[in-house]
Design a protein around this motif. Structure first.
Motif, PDB file in Angstrom:
ATOM      1  N   PHE A 223      46.175 -20.912  25.483  1.00 20.10           N
ATOM      2  CA  PHE A 223      46.494 -22.422  25.061  1.00 20.10           C
ATOM      3  C   PHE A 223      47.733 -22.892  26.172  1.00 20.10           C
ATOM      4  O   PHE A 223      48.898 -22.835  26.248  1.00 20.10           O
ATOM      5  N   GLY A 224      47.097 -23.108  27.301  1.00 21.41           N
ATOM      6  CA  GLY A 224      47.949 -23.482  28.509  1.00 21.41           C
ATOM      7  C   GLY A 224      48.681 -22.123  28.981  1.00 21.41           C
ATOM      8  O   GLY A 224      47.703 -21.407  29.296  1.00 21.41           O
TER       9      GLY A 224
ATOM     10  N   ASP B  20      38.595 -20.693  27.716  1.00 18.48           N
ATOM     11  CA  ASP B  20      40.007 -20.032  27.875  1.00 18.48           C
ATOM     12  C   ASP B  20      39.873 -19.004  26.748  1.00 18.48           C
ATOM     13  O   ASP B  20      41.103 -18.622  26.341  1.00 18.48           O
ATOM     14  N   ALA B  21      39.024 -18.494  26.460  1.00 15.86           N
ATOM     15  CA  ALA B  21      38.730 -17.314  25.280  1.00 15.86           C
ATOM     16  C   ALA B  21      38.143 -16.192  25.775  1.00 15.86           C
ATOM     17  O   ALA B  21      37.139 -16.429  26.327  1.00 15.86           O
ATOM     18  N   LYS B  22      38.570 -14.921  25.367  1.00 15.17           N
ATOM     19  CA  LYS B  22      37.719 -13.825  25.727  1.00 15.17           C
ATOM     20  C   LYS B  22      37.534 -12.702  24.411  1.00 15.17           C
ATOM     21  O   LYS B  22      38.731 -12.550  23.855  1.00 15.17           O
TER      22      LYS B  22
ATOM     23  N   THR C 144      31.754  -8.030  26.804  1.00 16.08           N
ATOM     24  CA  THR C 144      32.658  -8.816  26.933  1.00 16.08           C
ATOM     25  C   THR C 144      32.307 -10.253  26.928  1.00 16.08           C
ATOM     26  O   THR C 144      31.082 -10.412  27.474  1.00 16.08           O
ATOM     27  N   LEU C 145      32.800 -11.046  26.004  1.00 18.48           N
ATOM     28  CA  LEU C 145      31.825 -12.558  25.873  1.00 18.48           C
ATOM     29  C   LEU C 145      33.112 -13.524  26.039  1.00 18.48           C
ATOM     30  O   LEU C 145      34.286 -13.342  25.823  1.00 18.48           O
TER      31      LEU C 145
END
Length: 709
Positions: free
Chosen positions: A307-308, A237-239, A231-232
C-alpha cells in the motif's frame, strides 16, 4: 563437514554419470552473482537491506555454493563456510544434522533446537523450538540467510541463531531438468524438476530420492522428497506464494554412537552389546534393529500486499508429521516401574499463522519503518510408546507403555522499528513469547503424568549502525533471549515421568562488529560477542536413544567471528571464515567444576576455499580446507574429547550448452588426505558412547541435463 558415502566398484562408477540439477537464482543461470556483501537480506530487521548495511552478524550462502559440485542432500554441505555456525553430518540420517550457532543447539541429540529454522517465510521449527533441517529443499534453493547474535532474539523462543532458506520463484520459459549422482559407500541420488512462468503464475516442481548404504555400520537410509511452489500476482502490488513439501524416510537405520575404544578399533564399527549372551559380538544397533521412519507433509501460503510504502503480510501453514522409532533399550532389562518403552510412535498435526503490518513514515529528517505483528503456532501429538520386544525377540513392537496427548502452543506479539538518516541506522524491537505445554496422560498404570506448563518471556533487542566511510560500517547490538525446553526434553525426568521441573534458559547477548569493502573485489566482516545464560538446559542422562535433561547453572560465551571474501584476476576467488569461541560453565554445578567447556562446542574452527573458473564459466575447480579444535562430549570434560582435525576437499565442475540444452558435470573428492576423525559427538551419553565417525576419503560424481522449451 558433509561427506558422501559409496561402495567402490565398476557398477557404482557407471551410476555416477549424474548429479542433481544445478539451479540458480532468478537472476539467470549465467549471470555473474552479486558480491555477498551486496545481497539484500530480510532476516534481521524484516526490511530489505544489503548484508553490508545490517547491524547484525549475518551471512548469505548463495545458490552456486549450495548447488555447485554438491549432492544437495544436507544443509551442512553449504553451511561449513559460515562463521559462528557448526553444522555436522552425523552420518546418521535417523537423527538429522547437528547444528549449533555460537554454541546454542550443541546439546541436541537429534534434530535442531536452539536455532530457528525457516523456509520461504514459513517455520520449519515447531512451536516448542524443535526443527528438522532435512525438510529443507536444497535442489530449488536460491539462498540461505544465517543470522547470529542479538538480532536472532526478535524471532523469539529457541532463537540462538536463525537459518532461513529461500527457494527460487518460477520464471521464464518452461524448463525441465533431471540428474543423478553417485559416490562412495552406496550413495546415489536422482532428481527431476520443472519450472517456468505462464502469464502471472510461476511454478516450481521438484522430486528426488537419496539412498545410501552408509559409512557407519547399520546406517543405511532412503530419503524421498517432493516440493512444489506457486507464485501468483492476483492484483496490482500483491503477491501470493503457496509452498508445499514432503519428506519420507522409511526404516532409516540408526548406527548409534560408539565408545572411544570401539572408534579406535574400527571407526565404521558399531558398539558390541556386551550383555548379549546368545550372539556374542553382535552390536547394539543390530540386536535392537534401531531405526526410524518419518512421514512429513507441510503446506503454507503467504500473501504480501503493498500500500504505497506500507506492506501487509499474512502467512498461514499447516502439516502432519508421523514418526516411529525403535531405540536400543528395553524394559525387559530395567526395573518393572520404569516409564521406558523403547518404541516411540507419534502422529503430530501442526499449524500456525503470522500477520504483520509495516508502516513507513518520515521522522526527524530520516525514514522510520515500523512493523507490528502477531505469530501463533500449535502442535498436537497423539503419542504412544511400546515395548520393543516380544518374548525374547528384540526390535519389534510389543506391549503399550505410553499413551498421551501432548499439545504445545505459542502466541508471540512483536514490534520492530528501524530509523535511518544519513550515516546512522537505529533498530529496536520487542517480542513477548508465551509457550504453553499440556499433557493428557491416558496410560495410568505407571502413574498419571497429566499436567501443564506455561513459559513466558519478553525479548527486547536494540542495534545501531554507523557508516564511518562509504566502504566501512561499524555496529553494536544487544538483546535478551530465552529458550524453553522442547517437548522431547520434557518427556523424561530422572525418575522416568514427565519433567515438569525444567525451566527455560534466559540469556543476555551483546555484540559489536565492523563490515568493510577493502576494495571492489574484497569484503571483510568481523564480530566480537558475549552471551551470558542462566538456567542452561543440559543433558542429565542419555542412553540408547532416550535422553533426560536438567537445568544447569550459568554459562558464558565469548567469541570472535571473521569472514573475508576476495575475487582475484584470472578467475580466482578466495573465502576464509574463522570462529574463536570460549564457551564455559561460568558457575559450577553438581560434579561439573566452574570453567568446564560446554560439550559439543569447539574452541575454534576455520574454513578456507580457493576457487577458480575460466573466463566463460564453462569449467571450474575448488580446493577447500576445514579445521576444528577438539570437542568435549561431557559437561565435566573428564572423558576423552573428540580430537581436533583438519581435512581437505577438492572439486571440479563443467557445463556445456547446445541449442535448448544445458549440461553439467562435477566430480568431488572429500577428505583428500584420508584422515580418520570424529565428525560429531552425542552429548552426555551415560554409557560414554559419544563418538560418531566421519568418512575417510570418499568421492562423488554427477551430471544433469536441462532443456528449455
Amino acid at each position: 563437514m558433509q561427506q558422501y558415502p559409496v561402495r567402490r566398484n565398476a557398477m557404482t562408477a557407471l551410476m555416477a554419470l549424474g548429479s542433481i540439477a544445478t539451479v540458480t537464482a532468478a537472476r539467470g543461470e549465467d549471470a555473474t552473482p552479486l558480491p555477498l556483501a551486496d545481497v539484500v537480506v530480510v532476516s534481521a530487521t524484516r526490511i530489505g537491506h544489503t548484508v553490508f548495511d545490517m547491524p547484525a552478524a549475518i551471512d548469505v550462502v548463495d545458490a552456486s555454493r549450495i548447488q555447485q559440485s554438491q549432492p544437495r542432500v544436507n544443509a551442512s554441505e553449504a553451511l561449513a563456510a559460515v562463521p559462528g555456525l557448526v553444522a555436522q553430518n552425523r552420518q546418521n540420517y535417523a537423527q538429522d544434522l547437528q547444528i549449533s550457532s555460537r554454541g546454542f543447539g550443541a546439546r541436541s541429540t537429534f534434530g535442531v533446537r536452539g536455532v530457528r529454522l525457516i523456509a520461504d517465510g514459513i517455520p520449519a521449527s515447531m512451536p516448542d523450538g524443535q526443527g528438522q533441517a532435512a525438510t529443507f529443499n536444497l535442489d530449488m534453493a536460491e539462498r540461505i540467510e544465517v543470522l547470529r547474535g542479538p538480532f536472532s532474539a526478535i524471532y523469539g523462543n529457541h532463537s540462538g541463531g536463525v537459518i532461513q532458506l529461500f527457494t527460487r520463484d518460477g520464471d521464464g520459459a518452461p524448463t525441465i531438468e533431471a540428474g543423478v549422482s553417485a559416490g562412495s559407500y552406496g550413495s546415489r541420488k536422482t532428481d527431476i524438476n520443472a519450472q517456468g512462468k505462464q502469464d502471472d503464475i510461476g511454478y516450481v516442481l521438484d522430486a528426488s530420492r537419496f539412498q545410501t548404504d552408509g559409512y557407519r555400520a547399520h546406517s543405511a537410509a532412503t530419503r524421498d522428497q517432493a516440493f512444489a511452489k506457486l507464485t501468483l500476482t492476483p492484483m496490482q502490488d500483491a503477491k501470493l506464494t503457496i509452498v508445499a513439501n514432503g519428506l519420507r524416510q522409511k526404516d532409516t537405520q540408526d548406527p548409534l554412537g560408539v565408545s572411544w575404544a570401539t572408534y579406535q578399533r574400527d571407526p565404521r564399527a558399531g558398539e558390541i552389546d556386551a550383555s548379549d549372551t546368545q550372539t556374542p559380538k553382535r552390536t547394539l544397533a543390530d540386536r535392537y534393529d534401531t531405526r526410524k521412519s518419518i512421514d512429513h507433509q507441510q503446506i503454507g501460503a503467504q500473501w504480501t500486499q503493498q500500500f504505497g510504502d506500507d506492506r501487509l503480510r499474512v502467512m498461514l501453514y499447516g502439516g502432519n508429521r508421523q514418526v516411529v522409532q525403535y531405540q536400543s533399550f528395553s524394559r525387559a532389562f530395567q526395573a518393572p516401574g520404569s516409564h521406558s518403552g523403547g518404541v516411540i510412535d507419534f502422529d503430530r498435526d501442526f499449524y500456525g499463522a503470522d500477520i504483520n503490518w509495516t508502516h513507513v513514515s518520515a521522522l526527524a529528517g530520516g525514514k522510520l519503518s515500523t512493523t507490528f505483528g502477531l505469530e501463533y503456532g500449535r502442535s498436537d501429538d497423539d503419542r504412544k510408546g511400546y515395548e520393543n520386544f516380544i518374548g525374547n525377540q528384540l526390535g519389534v513392537q510389543g506391549a503399550l507403555r505410553r499413551d498421551e496427548q501432548d499439545v504445545v502452543s505459542s502466541v508471540d506479539p512483536y514490534l520492530q522499528a528501524e530509523w535511518q538518516a544519513g550515516a546512522w541506522m537505529l533498530s529496536a524491537g520487542v517480542r513477548r513469547s508465551t509457550v504453553k505445554v499440556a499433557v493428557d496422560d491416558r496410560f495410568l498404570s505407571n502413574g498419571n503424568d497429566s499436567g501443564d506448563l506455561t513459559f513466558s518471556h519478553t525479548t527486547p533487542v536494540f542495534g545501531v549502525l554507523y557508516r564511518i566511510a562509504p566502504t566501512v560500517n561499524v555496529y553494536a547490538s544487544a538483546a535478551r533471549g530465552f529458550e524453553t525446553p522442547t517437548l522431547n526434553e520434557l518427556f523424561y525426568s530422572a525418575t522416568g515421568g514427565f519433567n515438569f521441573n525444567l525451566r527455560p534458559a534466559e540469556s543476555t547477548h551483546v555484540e559489536t562488529g565492523v563490515k568493510a569493502k577493502l576494495d571492489e573485489r574484497t569484503s571483510l566482516s568481523a564480530a566480537l560477542f558475549q552471551v551470558r545464560t542462566s538456567d542452561e538446559v543440559v543433558v542429565a542422562s542419555s542412553s540408547g536413544g532416550r535422553t533426560s535433561y536438567r537445568n544447569a547453572s550459568k554459562t558464558l560465551r565469548r567469541g570472535l567471528e571473521v569472514s573475508l571474501e576476495s575475487s582475484w584476476r584470472h578467475g580466482l576467488s578466495t573465502r576464509v571464515a574463522l570462529t574463536a569461541l570460549r564457551a564455559i560453565y561460568d558457575q559450577g554445578f553438581g560434579a561439573v567444576p566452574e570453567g568446564s567447556r560446554l560439550p559439543g562446542v569447539p574452541k575454534a574452527n576455520v574454513y578456507g576455499e580457493l576457487a577458480w573458473k575460466n573466463s566463460t564459466g564453462s569449467f571450474g575447480a575448488a580446493l577447500e580446507g576445514i579445521a576444528t579444535s577438539k570437542i568435549y562430549a561431557d559437561d565435566a570434560n573428564g572423558d576423552q574429547a573428540a580430537p581436533g582435525y583438519a581435512i581437505v576437499n577438492a572439486s571440479v565442475n563443467a557445463r556445456q550448452q547446445w541449442n535448448g540444452w544445458r549440461f553439467r558435470q562435477f566430480a568431488r573428492l572429500n577428505n583428500l588426505l584420508d584422515k580418520n576423525y570424529v565428525g560429531s559427538v552425542i552429548v552426555g551419553d551415560t554409557n560414554k558412547r559419544y563418538y560418531e565417525a566421519a568418512p575417510q576419503r570418499n568421492w562423488l560424481l554427477g551430471m544433469s541435463a536441462n532443456y528449455q522449451f
